[in-house]
Design a protein around this motif. Structure first.
Motif, PDB file in Angstrom:
ATOM      1  N   GLY A   4       0.809  -1.208   0.000  1.00  0.00           N
ATOM      2  CA  GLY A   4       0.000   0.000   0.000  1.00  0.00           C
ATOM      3  C   GLY A   4       0.842   1.257   0.000  1.00  0.00           C
ATOM      4  O   GLY A   4       0.592   2.195  -0.781  1.00  0.00           O
ATOM      5  N   ALA A   5       1.873   1.295   0.869  1.00  0.00           N
ATOM      6  CA  ALA A   5       2.738   2.472   0.925  1.00  0.00           C
ATOM      7  C   ALA A   5       3.500   2.651  -0.388  1.00  0.00           C
ATOM      8  O   ALA A   5       3.608   3.766  -0.922  1.00  0.00           O
ATOM      9  N   ALA A   6       4.047   1.558  -0.927  1.00  0.00           N
ATOM     10  CA  ALA A   6       4.807   1.651  -2.177  1.00  0.00           C
ATOM     11  C   ALA A   6       3.912   2.081  -3.335  1.00  0.00           C
ATOM     12  O   ALA A   6       4.309   2.903  -4.179  1.00  0.00           O
ATOM     13  N   ALA A   7       2.692   1.549  -3.397  1.00  0.00           N
ATOM     14  CA  ALA A   7       1.785   1.911  -4.487  1.00  0.00           C
ATOM     15  C   ALA A   7       1.399   3.389  -4.435  1.00  0.00           C
ATOM     16  O   ALA A   7       1.317   4.059  -5.465  1.00  0.00           O
ATOM     17  N   LEU A   8       1.180   3.917  -3.232  1.00  0.00           N
ATOM     18  CA  LEU A   8       0.832   5.331  -3.105  1.00  0.00           C
ATOM     19  C   LEU A   8       1.990   6.227  -3.535  1.00  0.00           C
ATOM     20  O   LEU A   8       1.786   7.256  -4.194  1.00  0.00           O
ATOM     21  N   LEU A   9       3.213   5.842  -3.182  1.00  0.00           N
ATOM     22  CA  LEU A   9       4.364   6.647  -3.580  1.00  0.00           C
ATOM     23  C   LEU A   9       4.558   6.631  -5.097  1.00  0.00           C
ATOM     24  O   LEU A   9       4.800   7.673  -5.711  1.00  0.00           O
ATOM     25  N   VAL A  10       4.478   5.465  -5.686  1.00  0.00           N
ATOM     26  CA  VAL A  10       4.714   5.361  -7.126  1.00  0.00           C
ATOM     27  C   VAL A  10       3.569   5.989  -7.918  1.00  0.00           C
ATOM     28  O   VAL A  10       3.790   6.659  -8.935  1.00  0.00           O
ATOM     29  N   GLY A  11       2.331   5.778  -7.487  1.00  0.00           N
ATOM     30  CA  GLY A  11       1.187   6.272  -8.243  1.00  0.00           C
ATOM     31  C   GLY A  11       0.684   7.633  -7.805  1.00  0.00           C
ATOM     32  O   GLY A  11      -0.443   8.013  -8.157  1.00  0.00           O
ATOM     33  N   ALA A  12       1.503   8.383  -7.054  1.00  0.00           N
ATOM     34  CA  ALA A  12       1.057   9.680  -6.533  1.00  0.00           C
ATOM     35  C   ALA A  12       0.578  10.653  -7.609  1.00  0.00           C
ATOM     36  O   ALA A  12      -0.410  11.370  -7.393  1.00  0.00           O
ATOM     37  N   PRO A  13       1.214  10.740  -8.798  1.00  0.00           N
ATOM     38  CA  PRO A  13       0.707  11.702  -9.805  1.00  0.00           C
ATOM     39  C   PRO A  13      -0.714  11.426 -10.274  1.00  0.00           C
ATOM     40  O   PRO A  13      -1.372  12.319 -10.821  1.00  0.00           O
ATOM     41  N   LEU A  14      -1.206  10.210 -10.078  1.00  0.00           N
ATOM     42  CA  LEU A  14      -2.582   9.897 -10.476  1.00  0.00           C
ATOM     43  C   LEU A  14      -3.599  10.283  -9.407  1.00  0.00           C
ATOM     44  O   LEU A  14      -4.804  10.360  -9.702  1.00  0.00           O
ATOM     45  N   LEU A  15      -3.129  10.517  -8.181  1.00  0.00           N
ATOM     46  CA  LEU A  15      -4.058  10.770  -7.079  1.00  0.00           C
ATOM     47  C   LEU A  15      -4.937  12.000  -7.282  1.00  0.00           C
ATOM     48  O   LEU A  15      -6.137  11.937  -6.997  1.00  0.00           O
ATOM     49  N   PRO A  61       2.216  27.534  -6.536  1.00  0.00           N
ATOM     50  CA  PRO A  61       1.036  28.107  -5.882  1.00  0.00           C
ATOM     51  C   PRO A  61       1.034  27.838  -4.384  1.00  0.00           C
ATOM     52  O   PRO A  61       1.477  26.774  -3.921  1.00  0.00           O
ATOM     53  N   ALA A  62       0.543  28.799  -3.637  1.00  0.00           N
ATOM     54  CA  ALA A  62       0.570  28.681  -2.177  1.00  0.00           C
ATOM     55  C   ALA A  62      -0.292  27.540  -1.667  1.00  0.00           C
ATOM     56  O   ALA A  62      -0.022  26.988  -0.584  1.00  0.00           O
ATOM     57  N   ASN A  63      -1.313  27.164  -2.424  1.00  0.00           N
ATOM     58  CA  ASN A  63      -2.199  26.093  -1.969  1.00  0.00           C
ATOM     59  C   ASN A  63      -1.791  24.723  -2.498  1.00  0.00           C
ATOM     60  O   ASN A  63      -2.580  23.770  -2.436  1.00  0.00           O
ATOM     61  N   ALA A  64      -0.582  24.604  -3.018  1.00  0.00           N
ATOM     62  CA  ALA A  64      -0.084  23.293  -3.449  1.00  0.00           C
ATOM     63  C   ALA A  64       0.025  22.371  -2.233  1.00  0.00           C
ATOM     64  O   ALA A  64       0.293  22.829  -1.117  1.00  0.00           O
ATOM     65  N   PRO A  65      -0.184  21.077  -2.404  1.00  0.00           N
ATOM     66  CA  PRO A  65      -0.155  20.157  -1.258  1.00  0.00           C
ATOM     67  C   PRO A  65       1.191  20.170  -0.534  1.00  0.00           C
ATOM     68  O   PRO A  65       2.251  20.328  -1.158  1.00  0.00           O
ATOM     69  N   THR A  66       1.133  20.029   0.779  1.00  0.00           N
ATOM     70  CA  THR A  66       2.359  19.922   1.598  1.00  0.00           C
ATOM     71  C   THR A  66       2.455  18.503   2.138  1.00  0.00           C
ATOM     72  O   THR A  66       2.427  18.274   3.342  1.00  0.00           O
ATOM     73  N   THR A  67       2.552  17.551   1.264  1.00  0.00           N
ATOM     74  CA  THR A  67       2.622  16.145   1.648  1.00  0.00           C
ATOM     75  C   THR A  67       3.816  15.489   0.981  1.00  0.00           C
ATOM     76  O   THR A  67       4.355  15.986  -0.011  1.00  0.00           O
ATOM     77  N   LEU A  68       4.196  14.362   1.528  1.00  0.00           N
ATOM     78  CA  LEU A  68       5.296  13.590   0.951  1.00  0.00           C
ATOM     79  C   LEU A  68       4.979  13.174  -0.476  1.00  0.00           C
ATOM     80  O   LEU A  68       5.846  13.215  -1.357  1.00  0.00           O
ATOM     81  N   LEU A  69       3.736  12.769  -0.723  1.00  0.00           N
ATOM     82  CA  LEU A  69       3.364  12.258  -2.039  1.00  0.00           C
ATOM     83  C   LEU A  69       3.566  13.305  -3.122  1.00  0.00           C
ATOM     84  O   LEU A  69       4.010  12.992  -4.227  1.00  0.00           O
ATOM     85  N   PHE A  70       3.234  14.556  -2.813  1.00  0.00           N
ATOM     86  CA  PHE A  70       3.418  15.611  -3.798  1.00  0.00           C
ATOM     87  C   PHE A  70       4.868  16.074  -3.862  1.00  0.00           C
ATOM     88  O   PHE A  70       5.458  16.190  -4.951  1.00  0.00           O
ATOM     89  N   GLU A  71       5.453  16.374  -2.714  1.00  0.00           N
ATOM     90  CA  GLU A  71       6.784  16.982  -2.701  1.00  0.00           C
ATOM     91  C   GLU A  71       7.859  16.044  -3.215  1.00  0.00           C
ATOM     92  O   GLU A  71       8.823  16.484  -3.845  1.00  0.00           O
ATOM     93  N   LEU A  72       7.714  14.754  -2.979  1.00  0.00           N
ATOM     94  CA  LEU A  72       8.716  13.803  -3.461  1.00  0.00           C
ATOM     95  C   LEU A  72       8.757  13.805  -4.987  1.00  0.00           C
ATOM     96  O   LEU A  72       9.836  13.855  -5.598  1.00  0.00           O
TER      97      LEU A  72
END
Length: 409
Positions: A241-252, A307-318
């Motif tokens: 689950g963790a690996a899939a979320l990291l790899v597929g983050a651009p689809l989220l 943009p200031a409202n861009a997500p502040t999460t690992l999935l986005f920033e990575l």
């Protein structure tokens, strides 16, 4: 008259034992308690505690030879994949627009990793129960402090405020540190005490309600329950689950934005943040390969590059900073680390999966990629679990009927 023989006293060994006790007291008691009241408490006190453990190990050598232990760690797939992430982050300094700030943050990240590495090598091969019981004691004390601050903190001068965010950091540490503490108590057969400690931490999080910590605790509890009932399934769900979320983050953002718009409204902050993420993915597809460079997510908001409202999460920033190379390497490292933890002492596996789930939930909801207090928090939790794992040894006394048997002599 013969002189009575006394065991030899070695002042160096006594000093090492004292330093080790102080180090564990600082790591397991002072850090969680003071983090409820001071913003930089963990960043300051955790390195001091680790240094004391290193000094104690250098004096008495109870951690064993460090070269074989370091060699085993360096050969682990999770460590090698994590090293690839660091090397790619260093290479990305070539194209980051914030070279000086990014280099400084990368050095801080490497320093934190080396601190964790030093603490890992300094832990004794066999942990004393007296030192490990400091972990649930410190967690319970920190939970009580958090409850008092949540109930009466606003009436006291000089206490952390909601805007300050100090208590939120302390509660984040509590939401993670409770799991190695619970794992240790369960390994000693103290199931009732472990349940009481978990409930005490839950009360501390409810008294100062924050969706981040409550969600992390709920995720950890779900992972704990699943792994307790079905160990193999719990480890598999956590790792994949963790690996899939990291790899597929651009689809989220494409999948989550319609849901967020329906539930929260199209003008809600969450839906708008996902819209921003979706726009970044579609307008700069080539950047998904290389990323924008290390430290661009945080600094880019300050100079309006992002943009200031861009997500502040690992999935986005990575993905935004390190692209597909960093994301895939990080996913492999996390999956390998979770699977290796799942092969540890069975009684500790549910707690380990709960800690992974809680930490990953926090990074996915609202903690940046390289925030120093968060990295230090992870260091404390990692060392706590390693210490608990090294405390899993028992000396079995022979039965009365076996005393005198040749095999027991």
């Amino acid at each position: 008259m013969a002189r009575a023989s006394h065991p030899s006293v070695d002042p160096a060994l006594d000093a090492a034992a004292l330093l080790r006790r102080i180090g564990f007291f600082g790591l397991f008691v002072l850090v969680p308690v003071t983090t409820q009241m001071g913003r930089r408490a963990a960043v300051i006190l955790a390195p001091i505690a680790v240094v004391l453990l290193v000094l104690a190990s250098a004096i008495d050598g109870k951690s064993g030879p460090w070269r074989p232990a370091a060699g085993r760690l360096l050969r682990m797939p999770a460590f090698l994949a994590g090293l690839l992430v660091i090397l790619w982050a260093a290479l990305s300094l070539v194209w980051t627009p914030f070279l000086d700030l990014a280099a400084e943050r990368l050095l801080n990240l490497i320093a934190t990793i080396l601190l964790t590495f030093a603490g890992y090598l300094a832990l004794p091969e066999r942990m004393r129960s007296a030192n490990l019981y400091l972990l649930p004691v410190g967690t319970a004390a920190a939970a009580l402090v958090a409850i008092l601050l949540g109930l009466f903190g606003h009436r006291l001068p000089g206490t952390p405020t909601e805007i300050d965010g100090t208590l939120d950091r302390g509660l984040t540490l509590l939401a993670l540190l409770v799991w190695p503490a619970v794992a240790w108590l369960r390994s000693r057969g103290r199931d009732l005490e472990s349940l009481g400690l978990a409930l005490l931490v839950a009360v501390a999080l409810v008294v100062s309600p924050n969706a981040l910590q409550l969600t992390a605790l709920a995720a950890g509890a779900a992972a704990f329950a699943l792994t307790s009932l079905r160990p193999f399934l719990g480890v598999r769900v956590a790792s994949l689950g963790a690996a899939a979320l990291l790899v597929g983050a651009p689809l989220l953002p494409f999948l989550a934005r319609p849901v967020a718009s329906t539930l929260l409204g199209p003008a809600s902050p969450g839906a708008l943040s996902l819209k921003t993420w979706q726009k970044i993915v579609t307008t700069e597809p080539l950047r998904l390969v290389t990323g924008h460079g290390f430290e661009t997510a945080l600094r880019g908001r300050i100079v309006n590059l992002l943009p200031a409202n861009a997500p502040t999460t690992l999935l986005f920033e990575l993905w935004y900073e390190l692209g597909v190379v960093g994301a895939v390497a990080a996913a492999f490292a996390l999956q390998a680390a979770i699977r290796r933890s799942g092969r540890g002492t069975p009684v500790l596996v549910p707690g380990a999966m709960a800690a992974f789930a809680a930490a990953f939930t926090i990074t996915c909801i609202g903690v940046g990629l390289t925030v120093m207090w968060w990295l230090t928090t992870l260091t404390v939790v990692i060392l706590a679990f390693v210490a608990v794992a090294r405390g899993q040894f028992r000396t079995r006394r022979p039965k009365a009927s076996q005393i005198g048997h040749p095999e027991t002599l």
